[in-house]
Design a protein around this motif. Structure first.
Motif, PDB file in Angstrom:
ATOM      1  N   LEU A 186       0.883  -1.133   0.060  1.00 17.58           N
ATOM      2  CA  LEU A 186       0.070   0.096  -0.101  1.00 17.58           C
ATOM      3  C   LEU A 186       0.978   1.151  -0.191  1.00 17.58           C
ATOM      4  N   MET A 187       2.149   1.252   0.522  1.00 16.70           N
ATOM      5  CA  MET A 187       2.872   2.326   0.587  1.00 16.70           C
ATOM      6  C   MET A 187       3.303   3.205  -0.487  1.00 16.70           C
ATOM      7  N   GLN A 188       3.160   2.386  -1.792  1.00 13.74           N
ATOM      8  CA  GLN A 188       3.325   2.953  -3.102  1.00 13.74           C
ATOM      9  C   GLN A 188       2.422   4.165  -3.348  1.00 13.74           C
ATOM     10  N   TYR A 189       1.318   4.150  -2.639  1.00 12.23           N
ATOM     11  CA  TYR A 189       0.298   5.109  -3.039  1.00 12.23           C
ATOM     12  C   TYR A 189       0.298   6.118  -2.027  1.00 12.23           C
ATOM     13  N   VAL A 190       1.342   6.280  -0.938  1.00 13.31           N
ATOM     14  CA  VAL A 190       1.206   7.155   0.283  1.00 13.31           C
ATOM     15  C   VAL A 190       2.107   8.409   0.033  1.00 13.31           C
ATOM     16  N   ASP A 191       1.559   9.533   0.345  1.00 11.41           N
ATOM     17  CA  ASP A 191       2.492  10.719   0.324  1.00 11.41           C
ATOM     18  C   ASP A 191       2.839  11.170   1.592  1.00 11.41           C
ATOM     19  N   GLU A 197       7.235   4.491  16.718  1.00 14.66           N
ATOM     20  CA  GLU A 197       8.258   3.711  16.665  1.00 14.66           C
ATOM     21  C   GLU A 197       7.811   2.326  16.404  1.00 14.66           C
ATOM     22  N   GLU A 198       6.829   2.035  17.131  1.00 13.29           N
ATOM     23  CA  GLU A 198       6.226   0.511  17.042  1.00 13.29           C
ATOM     24  C   GLU A 198       5.553  -0.023  15.953  1.00 13.29           C
ATOM     25  N   ASP A 199       4.700   1.280  15.451  1.00 11.97           N
ATOM     26  CA  ASP A 199       4.044   1.189  14.158  1.00 11.97           C
ATOM     27  C   ASP A 199       5.104   0.848  12.957  1.00 11.97           C
ATOM     28  N   ALA A 200       6.152   1.596  13.009  1.00  9.78           N
ATOM     29  CA  ALA A 200       6.900   1.597  11.905  1.00  9.78           C
ATOM     30  C   ALA A 200       7.851   0.220  11.822  1.00  9.78           C
ATOM     31  N   SER A 201       7.892  -0.074  13.229  1.00  7.84           N
ATOM     32  CA  SER A 201       8.335  -1.605  13.174  1.00  7.84           C
ATOM     33  C   SER A 201       7.746  -2.532  12.885  1.00  7.84           C
ATOM     34  N   LEU A 202       6.716  -2.515  13.310  1.00 10.16           N
ATOM     35  CA  LEU A 202       5.585  -3.918  13.307  1.00 10.16           C
ATOM     36  C   LEU A 202       4.894  -3.838  11.777  1.00 10.16           C
ATOM     37  N   SER A 203       4.772  -2.609  11.098  1.00  6.36           N
ATOM     38  CA  SER A 203       3.822  -2.439  10.164  1.00  6.36           C
ATOM     39  C   SER A 203       4.816  -2.624   8.847  1.00  6.36           C
ATOM     40  N   LEU A 204       5.835  -1.963   8.909  1.00  9.37           N
ATOM     41  CA  LEU A 204       6.850  -1.871   7.781  1.00  9.37           C
ATOM     42  C   LEU A 204       8.398  -2.597   7.902  1.00  9.37           C
ATOM     43  N   GLY A 205       8.430  -3.016   9.154  1.00 10.25           N
ATOM     44  CA  GLY A 205      10.033  -3.510   9.331  1.00 10.25           C
ATOM     45  C   GLY A 205      11.110  -2.745   9.810  1.00 10.25           C
ATOM     46  N   PHE A 206      10.777  -1.453  10.144  1.00  8.02           N
ATOM     47  CA  PHE A 206      11.805  -0.467  10.270  1.00  8.02           C
ATOM     48  C   PHE A 206      11.963  -0.302  11.731  1.00  8.02           C
TER      49      PHE A 206
END
Length: 341
Positions: A186-191, A197-206
């Motif tokens: 989905l991230m290809q459509y996001v501006d 920090e938890e969201d970035a880690s668990l949702s996107l692996g960062f």
């Protein structure tokens, strides 16, 4: 004519224990309606935008009550599909001091979770739209929810609208593996990507290095490298994170960080005494969208967002009932809490 903004998600019936009662004590519950993207829509309508909310709700009275709660605060409900059996429910217990707040979901098989993408005319929905906002909760509720989110993002981009997402990882809805499989696509459509920090880690692996969230202390510098990586991989215009320092369930430090590929900006920090933190992130997202749509600089937009969210923490319920003037006053430096006469 005010700018058209669209949000998509699940609005639920929130059943809250009165005051600070625990679930096992409660003999009654306060009925409130809310949900991530619905909360954003209410704020945007309140700030003067033509805010449209998209979901599916049953035709029965509880479904209608949810629709009415949005209409009451100026949200356009024309694109809400009616049908299905259930309005999702969540139970909320407000924490205090060293006892954290607690949420119990009862949302399986809700109308929006079982909705089909063919029920939504996204070309019509996004006609003349300037902004589309959703969250990671909507694709997490069901496979259908993920398909509807993707179709909405594609239509929004086709219409020339900016797309923002609040990652909002929910462990009770899916695993990190499931989340990343869906969310990375989905991230290809996001501006504009918003998340902690938890969201970035668990949702996107960062995962930022050197962060100890449990201690209540956060280092903004640890976010900078991860923001750069996220922008590089997905091409976001802005990467944004709220920074919550949890001293206790009653007292938090609250600030945020934004990166546009050229410079990082960290907001001022507010020390909050919390009345109700539900919807705090949603009020932040709405404030950020407002600032960016208003043409503010990234720093000004972030200060507006953090101030709006700081005020939301003082308000019971999911929705943020504050005016632009109140937010601007706080963002401008008046945090005294003195009576306005």
């Amino acid at each position: 004519m005010s700018k058209k903004v669209v949000t998509l998600g699940e609005i639920m019936l929130r059943l809250s224990t009165p005051g600070y009662e625990r679930f096992v004590q409660a003999e009654s519950f306060d009925a409130i309606y809310g949900g991530g993207e619905a909360n954003v829509a209410v704020s945007l309508a309140n700030y003067g935008y033509d805010a449209h909310y998209v979901t599916k709700l049953p035709v029965h009275e509880i479904g209608q009550a949810a629709v009415n709660s949005l209409r009451r605060y100026g949200v356009n409900t024309d694109y809400i599909v009616r049908g299905g059996e259930r309005v999702g429910i969540y139970y909320s217990e407000t924490g205090a001091s060293s006892r954290p707040s607690k949420v119990i979901y009862d949302r399986s098989n809700s109308a929006i979770a079982e909705a089909d993408v063919s029920e939504f005319d996204f070309d019509e929905i996004f006609k003349d739209a300037k902004w589309f906002h959703t969250s990671g909760i909507t694709p997490a509720i069901s496979k259908n929810g993920a398909e509807i989110t993707k179709a909405a993002m594609i239509a929004a981009k086709k219409a020339g609208a900016k797309v923002s997402i609040d990652l909002n990882y929910r462990a009770k809805l899916w695993t990190p593996e499931e989340a990343q499989k869906v969310m990375k696509e989905l991230m290809q459509y996001v501006d504009v990507c918003i998340g902690n920090e938890e969201d970035a880690s668990l949702s996107l692996g960062f995962t930022p290095k050197g962060l100890d969230v449990e201690s209540g202390k956060l280092d903004a510098n640890a976010y900078k490298e991860i923001f750069k990586q996220m922008k590089e991989e997905f091409g976001f215009e802005y990467v944004v994170s709220t920074l919550r320092e949890s001293y206790s369930a009653s007292d938090n430090g609250w600030s945020a960080l934004i990166y546009n590929g050229e410079e990082f900006y960290q907001s001022r920090k507010y020390d909050l005494r919390i009345v109700d933190r539900v919807g705090g992130g949603d009020s932040f997202a709405a404030g950020l969208i407002t600032g960016l749509l208003d043409g503010k600089s990234q720093g000004e937009a972030l200060e507006f967002a953090v101030a709006a969210s700081a005020l939301k923490h003082t308000i019971k319920g999911d929705y943020n009932h504050v005016s632009r003037e109140e937010v601007e006053r706080l963002a401008g430096g008046d945090a005294s809490g003195r009576v306005q006469r």
